[in-house]
Design an enzyme around this catalytic site. Structure first.
Site, PDB file in Angstrom:
ATOM      1  N   ALA A   1       6.917  74.745  63.643  1.00 33.10           N
ATOM      2  CA  ALA A   1       8.346  74.259  63.774  1.00 33.10           C
ATOM      3  C   ALA A   1       9.241  75.430  64.482  1.00 33.10           C
ATOM      4  CB  ALA A   1       8.942  73.884  62.689  1.00 33.10           C
TER       5      ALA A   1
ATOM      6  N   LYS B   1      -4.711  83.743  56.696  1.00 34.11           N
ATOM      7  CA  LYS B   1      -3.251  83.664  57.611  1.00 34.11           C
ATOM      8  C   LYS B   1      -2.765  84.827  57.883  1.00 34.11           C
ATOM      9  CE  LYS B   1       1.066  81.036  58.140  1.00 34.11           C
ATOM     10  NZ  LYS B   1       2.082  80.387  57.515  1.00 34.11           N
TER      11      LYS B   1
ATOM     12  N   LYS C   1      12.328  84.770  55.328  1.00 32.74           N
ATOM     13  CA  LYS C   1      11.450  86.119  55.797  1.00 32.74           C
ATOM     14  C   LYS C   1      10.921  86.896  54.712  1.00 32.74           C
ATOM     15  CE  LYS C   1      12.189  85.639  60.414  1.00 32.74           C
ATOM     16  NZ  LYS C   1      10.993  85.451  61.352  1.00 32.74           N
TER      17      LYS C   1
ATOM     18  N   GLY D   1      15.407  78.028  57.406  1.00 33.43           N
ATOM     19  CA  GLY D   1      15.281  78.384  58.632  1.00 33.43           C
ATOM     20  C   GLY D   1      14.284  77.107  59.142  1.00 33.43           C
TER      21      GLY D   1
END
Length: 310
Positions: free
Chosen positions: A129, A185, A77, A9
């Site tokens: 990105a 995160k 994912k 990805g």
């Protein structure tokens, strides 16, 4: 050095492209052969902060035919982690290092369930990105990247991975506290991603309104409380301000969760806000904001085809 990227990805393509540019032998391991054919035909073109440049892409959906690798970097994912690793388990040899650069909770455990404990390094990256099309990536910005042993020590193999990535311009540091950094995160993502997906706004909208700010801050505070209950030294005030700063710094960014919702794809809500809510229940804590945000994003996904259009 032979390196495999599982999940080409936006982040996987960007990391892989810089590794190819730096002279590493990289193979992109895809879910199906159609995607592999697209990558082989188009190569990978990177635009943005250090582009433009283009590199050829070696890609396959058949890991068994590609042999084993010294390093496998997983960028799929979070809900695909175990399935993707099982599909490409043949890429992992006796000395292979498997490193995750993914969102959400549970990736370390999912990878270990396939390749075994002691094989996997945790990782986080703030690299920004976006995938613009087949083989076309916009590298929006660099950010802190860390790798580390889930057990908490700085190992030679973590330092080796950090050196490899740093050598191609992706500054990476081997750290002891990788679990805390993963949770940090997650806390930031809890505050930003679900709200942007529900409200259909860019990141920078959230800090500008009292109504969104209180929800963002509350989601972060709940995540920090759960992390601290697990013995991870996150500071509530620091994390709240860090999340606000990320939202301001990435003001024009469309979060990955909003992009998924807009495209009709499954989001990682269960592995982010949903996972924090589940962990809160295990710790006998309450996380009502994260639980509500998780239900709201799931409801948005479930009702996508029934939504009123102007």
């Amino acid at each position: 050095m032979r390196i495999a990227i599982v999940g080409p990805g936006a982040v996987g393509c960007t990391i892989g492209a810089y590794l190819v540019l730096g002279g590493r032998q990289v193979v992109f391991l895809t879910r199906d052969e159609k995607r592999a054919e697209e990558l082989r035909a188009s190569g990978i073109k990177v635009e943005g902060v250090r582009g433009p440049f283009k590199v050829p892409a070696s890609a396959t959906a058949d890991a068994a035919g590609a042999g084993t690798f010294q390093l496998v970097i997983v960028c799929v994912k979070a809900y695909e982690t175990a399935t993707a690793m099982a599909q490409h388990a043949a890429a992992v040899g006796p000395t292979t290092i498997v490193t995750t650069f993914q969102n959400g909770l549970g990736n370390l455990q999912a990878l270990a369930s396939v390749v075994g404990d002691g094989r996997v390094l945790g990782g986080t990256t703030a690299l920004g990105a976006n995938l613009l099309g087949p083989g076309l990536v916009h590298h929006a910005g660099d950010g802190d990247t860390f790798v580390g042993e889930p057990t908490g020590e700085v190992s030679g193999r973590a330092e080796h991975v950090a050196r490899q990535l740093s050598a191609v311009g992706m500054e990476t540091r081997a750290v002891r506290d990788i679990r805390a950094r993963i949770w940090s995160k997650v806390a930031v993502n809890c505050g930003i991603n679900a709200l942007t997906a529900v409200l259909r706004v860019r990141n920078g909208v959230l800090p500008r309104h009292p109504e969104t700010l209180v929800l963002m801050d509350s989601a972060v505070r709940e995540a920090v409380a759960v992390a601290r209950a697990r013995g991870l030294p996150l500071d509530e005030t620091t994390m709240v301000e860090a999340t606000r700063e990320v939202a301001r710094r990435t003001a024009e960014n469309v979060s990955s969760m909003l992009a998924d919702v807009r495209a009709g794809r499954r989001s990682e809500i269960a592995e982010i806000n949903g996972a924090v809510a589940a962990a809160a229940r295990e710790a006998r804590l309450s996380a009502p904001v994260n639980e509500t945000l998780a239900f709201l994003v799931c409801a948005v996904e479930a009702t996508a085809k029934e939504r009123l259009r102007r």
